[in-house]
Enzyme design. Structure first.
Site, PDB file in Angstrom:
ATOM      1  N   TYR A 145      11.736 -17.834 -27.096  1.00 25.96           N
ATOM      2  CA  TYR A 145      11.899 -16.413 -26.769  1.00 25.96           C
ATOM      3  C   TYR A 145      10.569 -15.676 -26.917  1.00 25.96           C
ATOM      4  CZ  TYR A 145      13.938 -11.685 -26.977  1.00 25.96           C
ATOM      5  OH  TYR A 145      14.258 -10.361 -26.749  1.00 25.96           O
ATOM      6  N   ASP A 146       9.951 -15.823 -28.098  1.00 22.14           N
ATOM      7  CA  ASP A 146       8.726 -15.060 -28.392  1.00 22.14           C
ATOM      8  C   ASP A 146       7.600 -15.421 -27.420  1.00 22.14           C
ATOM      9  OD1 ASP A 146      10.411 -14.684 -30.548  1.00 22.14           O
ATOM     10  OD2 ASP A 146       8.917 -15.116 -32.088  1.00 22.14           O
ATOM     11  N   ASN A 190      27.331  -8.168 -35.991  1.00 30.86           N
ATOM     12  CA  ASN A 190      27.942  -9.049 -37.002  1.00 30.86           C
ATOM     13  C   ASN A 190      28.545  -8.241 -38.149  1.00 30.86           C
ATOM     14  OD1 ASN A 190      27.374 -11.466 -35.752  1.00 30.86           O
ATOM     15  ND2 ASN A 190      26.202 -12.323 -37.432  1.00 30.86           N
ATOM     16  N   GLY A 207      18.269 -10.439 -48.260  1.00 37.41           N
ATOM     17  CA  GLY A 207      18.555  -9.114 -47.690  1.00 37.41           C
ATOM     18  C   GLY A 207      17.412  -8.126 -47.852  1.00 37.41           C
ATOM     19  N   ARG A 211      14.331  -4.244 -40.786  1.00 41.35           N
ATOM     20  CA  ARG A 211      14.329  -4.021 -39.344  1.00 41.35           C
ATOM     21  C   ARG A 211      14.457  -2.506 -39.135  1.00 41.35           C
ATOM     22  NH1 ARG A 211      13.364  -8.675 -39.760  1.00 41.35           N
ATOM     23  NH2 ARG A 211      14.065 -10.437 -38.499  1.00 41.35           N
ATOM     24  N   PRO A 273      11.375 -12.931 -39.228  1.00 36.23           N
ATOM     25  CA  PRO A 273      10.338 -11.980 -39.658  1.00 36.23           C
ATOM     26  C   PRO A 273      10.761 -11.188 -40.897  1.00 36.23           C
ATOM     27  CG  PRO A 273      10.643 -11.880 -37.285  1.00 36.23           C
ATOM     28  CD  PRO A 273      11.751 -12.738 -37.819  1.00 36.23           C
ATOM     29  N   GLN A 275       9.486  -8.271 -41.998  1.00 35.83           N
ATOM     30  CA  GLN A 275       9.489  -6.818 -41.851  1.00 35.83           C
ATOM     31  C   GLN A 275       9.238  -6.455 -40.397  1.00 35.83           C
ATOM     32  OE1 GLN A 275       6.260  -5.432 -44.327  1.00 35.83           O
ATOM     33  NE2 GLN A 275       4.744  -6.630 -43.232  1.00 35.83           N
ATOM     34  N   ARG A 276       9.771  -5.313 -40.000  1.00 35.66           N
ATOM     35  CA  ARG A 276       9.503  -4.873 -38.628  1.00 35.66           C
ATOM     36  C   ARG A 276       9.737  -3.365 -38.524  1.00 35.66           C
ATOM     37  NH1 ARG A 276      12.938  -7.789 -34.770  1.00 35.66           N
ATOM     38  NH2 ARG A 276      11.607  -9.603 -34.926  1.00 35.66           N
TER      39      ARG A 276
HETATM   40  P1  NAD Z   1      21.932  -9.267 -23.263  1.00 33.44           P
HETATM   41  O1  NAD Z   1      22.014 -10.697 -23.621  1.00 33.44           O
HETATM   42  O2  NAD Z   1      23.144  -8.419 -23.458  1.00 33.44           O
HETATM   43  O3  NAD Z   1      21.462  -9.071 -21.763  1.00 33.44           O
HETATM   44  C1  NAD Z   1      20.702 -10.011 -21.054  1.00 33.44           C
HETATM   45  C2  NAD Z   1      21.288 -10.127 -19.658  1.00 33.44           C
HETATM   46  O4  NAD Z   1      20.491 -11.033 -18.887  1.00 33.44           O
HETATM   47  C3  NAD Z   1      22.716 -10.690 -19.669  1.00 33.44           C
HETATM   48  O5  NAD Z   1      23.531  -9.904 -18.841  1.00 33.44           O
HETATM   49  C4  NAD Z   1      22.547 -12.111 -19.145  1.00 33.44           C
HETATM   50  O6  NAD Z   1      23.698 -12.606 -18.514  1.00 33.44           O
HETATM   51  C5  NAD Z   1      21.370 -11.924 -18.204  1.00 33.44           C
HETATM   52  N1  NAD Z   1      20.623 -13.171 -17.966  1.00 33.44           N
HETATM   53  C6  NAD Z   1      20.192 -14.073 -18.879  1.00 33.44           C
HETATM   54  N2  NAD Z   1      19.534 -15.067 -18.264  1.00 33.44           N
HETATM   55  C7  NAD Z   1      19.549 -14.798 -16.920  1.00 33.44           C
HETATM   56  C8  NAD Z   1      19.042 -15.446 -15.774  1.00 33.44           C
HETATM   57  N3  NAD Z   1      18.383 -16.621 -15.863  1.00 33.44           N
HETATM   58  N4  NAD Z   1      19.243 -14.865 -14.569  1.00 33.44           N
HETATM   59  C9  NAD Z   1      19.925 -13.703 -14.460  1.00 33.44           C
HETATM   60  N5  NAD Z   1      20.433 -13.041 -15.512  1.00 33.44           N
HETATM   61  C10 NAD Z   1      20.242 -13.582 -16.734  1.00 33.44           C
HETATM   62  O7  NAD Z   1      20.694  -8.671 -24.099  1.00 33.44           O
HETATM   63  P2  NAD Z   1      20.142  -7.178 -24.190  1.00 33.44           P
HETATM   64  O8  NAD Z   1      20.115  -6.796 -25.615  1.00 33.44           O
HETATM   65  O9  NAD Z   1      20.800  -6.287 -23.209  1.00 33.44           O
HETATM   66  O10 NAD Z   1      18.616  -7.417 -23.757  1.00 33.44           O
HETATM   67  C11 NAD Z   1      18.136  -7.062 -22.469  1.00 33.44           C
HETATM   68  C12 NAD Z   1      16.631  -7.286 -22.408  1.00 33.44           C
HETATM   69  O11 NAD Z   1      15.979  -6.499 -23.411  1.00 33.44           O
HETATM   70  C13 NAD Z   1      16.241  -8.740 -22.674  1.00 33.44           C
HETATM   71  O12 NAD Z   1      15.175  -9.075 -21.813  1.00 33.44           O
HETATM   72  C14 NAD Z   1      15.753  -8.721 -24.093  1.00 33.44           C
HETATM   73  O13 NAD Z   1      14.785  -9.707 -24.334  1.00 33.44           O
HETATM   74  C15 NAD Z   1      15.163  -7.326 -24.218  1.00 33.44           C
HETATM   75  N6  NAD Z   1      15.182  -6.866 -25.627  1.00 33.44           N
HETATM   76  C16 NAD Z   1      16.339  -6.441 -26.216  1.00 33.44           C
HETATM   77  C17 NAD Z   1      16.319  -6.034 -27.546  1.00 33.44           C
HETATM   78  C18 NAD Z   1      17.555  -5.522 -28.245  1.00 33.44           C
HETATM   79  O14 NAD Z   1      17.477  -5.202 -29.434  1.00 33.44           O
HETATM   80  N7  NAD Z   1      18.685  -5.378 -27.601  1.00 33.44           N
HETATM   81  C19 NAD Z   1      15.116  -6.079 -28.269  1.00 33.44           C
HETATM   82  C20 NAD Z   1      13.971  -6.548 -27.639  1.00 33.44           C
HETATM   83  C21 NAD Z   1      14.009  -6.914 -26.305  1.00 33.44           C
HETATM   84  N1  UDP Z   2      20.952 -11.184 -40.227  1.00 36.80           N
HETATM   85  C1  UDP Z   2      21.778 -11.187 -41.343  1.00 36.80           C
HETATM   86  N2  UDP Z   2      23.111 -11.433 -41.162  1.00 36.80           N
HETATM   87  C2  UDP Z   2      23.664 -11.639 -39.946  1.00 36.80           C
HETATM   88  C3  UDP Z   2      22.826 -11.623 -38.796  1.00 36.80           C
HETATM   89  C4  UDP Z   2      21.458 -11.401 -38.987  1.00 36.80           C
HETATM   90  O1  UDP Z   2      21.320 -10.966 -42.479  1.00 36.80           O
HETATM   91  O2  UDP Z   2      24.888 -11.840 -39.876  1.00 36.80           O
HETATM   92  C5  UDP Z   2      19.508 -10.883 -40.418  1.00 36.80           C
HETATM   93  C6  UDP Z   2      18.559 -11.830 -39.699  1.00 36.80           C
HETATM   94  O3  UDP Z   2      18.271 -12.959 -40.500  1.00 36.80           O
HETATM   95  C7  UDP Z   2      17.342 -10.918 -39.528  1.00 36.80           C
HETATM   96  C8  UDP Z   2      17.952  -9.539 -39.331  1.00 36.80           C
HETATM   97  O4  UDP Z   2      19.271  -9.608 -39.857  1.00 36.80           O
HETATM   98  O5  UDP Z   2      16.553 -10.914 -40.693  1.00 36.80           O
HETATM   99  C9  UDP Z   2      18.012  -9.095 -37.876  1.00 36.80           C
HETATM  100  O6  UDP Z   2      18.616 -10.154 -37.139  1.00 36.80           O
HETATM  101  P1  UDP Z   2      18.946 -10.035 -35.578  1.00 36.80           P
HETATM  102  O7  UDP Z   2      19.368 -11.383 -35.135  1.00 36.80           O
HETATM  103  O8  UDP Z   2      19.836  -8.883 -35.338  1.00 36.80           O
HETATM  104  O9  UDP Z   2      17.543  -9.637 -34.903  1.00 36.80           O
HETATM  105  P2  UDP Z   2      16.061 -10.240 -34.983  1.00 36.80           P
HETATM  106  O10 UDP Z   2      15.956 -11.219 -36.126  1.00 36.80           O
HETATM  107  O11 UDP Z   2      15.856 -10.886 -33.670  1.00 36.80           O
HETATM  108  O12 UDP Z   2      15.231  -9.043 -35.223  1.00 36.80           O
END
Ligand code: NAD
Ligand code: UDP
Length: 330
Positions: A145-146, A190, A207, A211, A273, A275-276
């Site tokens: 992902y990253d 969750n 904990g 975030r 991570p 902290q964020r």
């Molecule tokens: P989500 O999983 O609800 O939405 C992602 C969508 O993309 C889904 O509808 C999925 O079916 C579609 N998808 C996945 N792979 C695909 C492919 N190969 N072709 C076509 N469609 C595809 O997640 P979200 O939270 O709505 O995230 C949307 C975007 O924002 C993502 O790119 C994600 O990386 C980015 N983002 C979200 C967050 C957050 O906190 N929600 C944080 C950082 C970045």
């Molecule tokens: N986390 C948690 N309990 C859960 C789900 C997630 O303590 O049931 C923690 C996870 O380890 C992370 C933070 O909550 O430290 C945020 O997790 P999330 O998956 O929402 O986002 P990301 O880690 O991608 O920022």
């Protein structure tokens, strides 16, 4: 002026809110999604609108449509979902970026990339400004992902420099709100779902990790401001600087939902991570944007959504097969 806009990942959590907002502003929307983590239910209320069209398509394959703007959101975002098929996740970010950028170049559309705070990895600089290059493991379970998102940013800037493509790049920090999947695996959904079901809230690690949580409506306003702003490509952080430990979040959810749930502790996933927190100085300066909805208020809206969803079994999404968490190689 009415625009025709392609939104990839439009049936997902953020994408469905974006479709709705842009449609309400009088635009024509093409929502492209392969429905991996997206749901038709998220966009069911838009289907009857003559300005809305759903296209079931995988963004790793090229797409040809005449549009004025493209928002590229396609990519699973929750760690269990993006680790389910890590190779597919990185293909979605990289080939998806190439496909939307190629389209943008051909049809001269402005193209927006949903990048992420994950490009900062486990940050050594706090809070994170856009100038920070990040601290990312290339071979861990979060790397698909990253690193996929990092390459996507590189591709956006190379198409911009080399082909003059009109790009906008936003780095999204943790966002929550209605239409997250109840089995999404992300912390806010969750905790709320566990509390509503009377189950114990699962904190990973002790904990103390932090975030910063942004409510979805604030985030979408930031997207639109960036897309409307001339002569500014980003990358720009969009998020809420309010920083909480996971323990604080769990306690807040328990206090709001009530019931008999307690807190339990589980092992911390690899590369989680510590902290964020976004530094949003640039968004304030360039976009005049800042979040308005505090965590407490956003949680109330989200709890109301999940409580209605859980009380109505017919509307609940099918549970997804949960993956085995990736094994750390370091
Ligand atoms: P989500 O999983 O609800 O939405 C992602 C969508 O993309 C889904 O509808 C999925 O079916 C579609 N998808 C996945 N792979 C695909 C492919 N190969 N072709 C076509 N469609 C595809 O997640 P979200 O939270 O709505 O995230 C949307 C975007 O924002 C993502 O790119 C994600 O990386 C980015 N983002 C979200 C967050 C957050 O906190 N929600 C944080 C950082 C970045
Ligand atoms: N986390 C948690 N309990 C859960 C789900 C997630 O303590 O049931 C923690 C996870 O380890 C992370 C933070 O909550 O430290 C945020 O997790 P999330 O998956 O929402 O986002 P990301 O880690 O991608 O920022």
């Amino acid at each position: 002026m009415k625009k025709r806009i392609l939104i990839t990942g439009g049936a997902g959590f953020l994408g469905s809110h974006l479709c709705e907002r842009l449609l309400n502003e009088g635009n024509e929307i093409i929502c492209l999604d392969n429905l991996f983590t997206g749901r038709k239910e998220n966009i069911a209320h838009l289907m009857g609108n003559p300005n809305f069209e759903f296209m079931r398509h995988d963004i790793t394959e090229p797409v040809t449509v005449e549009v004025d703007q493209i928002y590229n959101l396609a990519c699973p975002a929750s760690p269990p979902h993006y680790q389910y098929n890590a190779i597919k996740t990185i293909k979605t970010s990289v080939m998806g970026a190439i496909n939307v950028l190629g389209l943008a170049r051909r049809v001269r559309a402005r193209v927006f990339q949903a990048s992420t705070s994950e490009i900062y990895g486990d940050p050594e600089v706090h809070p994170q400004p856009e100038s920070y290059w990040g601290h990312v493991n290339t071979i861990g379970p979060r790397s698909c992902y990253d690193e996929g998102k990092r390459v996507a940013e590189t591709l956006f800037f190379d198409y911009h420099r080399q082909n003059g493509v009109d790009i906008r790049v936003v780095r999204i920090f943790n966002t929550y709100g209605p239409r997250m999947l109840p089995d999404d695996g992300r912390v806010v959904s969750n905790f709320i779902v566990q509390a509503l079901r009377g189950q114990d809230l699962t904190i990973y690690g002790d904990g103390s990790q932090t975030r910063s949580f942004c409510y979805v409506d604030d985030l979408i306003s930031g997207f639109l401001k960036l897309m409307e702003t001339e002569n500014f490509t980003g990358p720009v952080n969009i998020g809420n600087p309010g920083e909480f430990t996971m323990l604080e979040l769990a306690e807040l959810v328990l206090q709001k939902v009530g019931g008999k749930s307690k807190i339990t502790f589980r092992p911390l996933p690899a590369d989680d991570p510590k902290q964020r927190q976004p530094d949003i100085t640039l968004a304030r300066q360039k976009l005049g944007w800042e979040p308005k909805i505090p965590l407490s208020e956003g949680l109330d809206h989200t709890i109301a959504y999940f409580s209605q969803l859980l009380n109505n079994p017919a509307s609940q999404p099918r549970p997804m097969k949960m993956p085995v968490r990736g094994m750390a190689l370091n």
